[in-house]
Design an enzyme around this catalytic site. Structure first.
Site, PDB file in Angstrom:
ATOM      1  N   HIS A  41       8.020  14.322 -30.819  1.00 22.12           N
ATOM      2  CA  HIS A  41       7.781  16.028 -30.258  1.00 22.12           C
ATOM      3  C   HIS A  41       8.409  16.639 -28.997  1.00 22.12           C
ATOM      4  CE1 HIS A  41       6.180  14.341 -26.387  1.00 22.12           C
ATOM      5  NE2 HIS A  41       5.886  12.846 -26.791  1.00 22.12           N
ATOM      6  N   CYS A  99       7.583   7.925 -27.099  1.00 21.15           N
ATOM      7  CA  CYS A  99       7.696   8.908 -27.602  1.00 21.15           C
ATOM      8  C   CYS A  99       9.421   9.624 -27.785  1.00 21.15           C
ATOM      9  CB  CYS A  99       7.028   9.975 -28.224  1.00 21.15           C
ATOM     10  SG  CYS A  99       5.224   9.733 -28.520  1.00 21.15           S
TER      11      CYS A  99
END
Length: 164
Positions: free
Chosen positions: A123, A139
């Site tokens: 992301h 992440c």
């Protein structure tokens, strides 16, 4: 798309990782007893293309904090990334991109791409100074312009290899 069962996985956990109902996985594999899967077993995951048929592959190096995009085996681009910090390691292994969500808001920047490990993705960020560091909750964090470029390039089902 085929998934190789890892130790400790269940059909329910595999279902969650790929966001595919357990009943569809059972049906696609003609599984008689859902409680009798074993490590090393190949499970067909319906709804995703075979990553080997797609031209792109993503390689993430956690130690180098880079994401390398390859097309047909040749490097297209290398991006700097932020990855998991202590106690929040980025998972290693083979995954695929299972969805894309523009403008997820908050700390996820302008694009979110889920990988086939529930709660993890690639992301953007609202904190560009975090790129290149061990800062996330597991992440893979990219500059917004980079994650948008990547999302516009790769299809759903693209293989993602995350290595230490």
């Amino acid at each position: 798309m085929q998934h190789i069962v890892k130790p400790g996985e269940t059909l329910s956990s595999i279902s969650g990782d790929y966001r595919v109902p357990v009943t569809e996985i059972i049906r696609a594999n003609s599984i008689q007893n859902p409680n009798l899967i074993y490590p090393g077993q190949l499970i067909q995951i319906p709804g995703y293309p075979d990553p080997a048929t797609l031209p792109y592959t993503i390689y993430v190096s956690l130690t180098q904090r880079t994401l390398t995009l390859q097309k047909n085996g040749s490097t297209v681009k290398v991006y700097p990334v932020g990855v998991g910090r202590m106690l929040h390691d980025t998972p290693t292994g083979n995954f695929i991109i299972i969805n894309k969500a523009p403008n997820p808001g908050g700390p996820f920047g302008t694009m979110w791409m889920s990988i086939s490990k529930i709660h993890y993705g690639i992301h953007g960020t609202n904190d560009p100074s975090s790129i290149g560091k061990y800062v996330s909750r597991g992440c893979i964090r990219m500059y917004n312009r980079d994650v948008e470029e990547l999302a516009n390039t790769i299809p759903i089902g693209t293989a993602v290899l995350i290595a230490p």
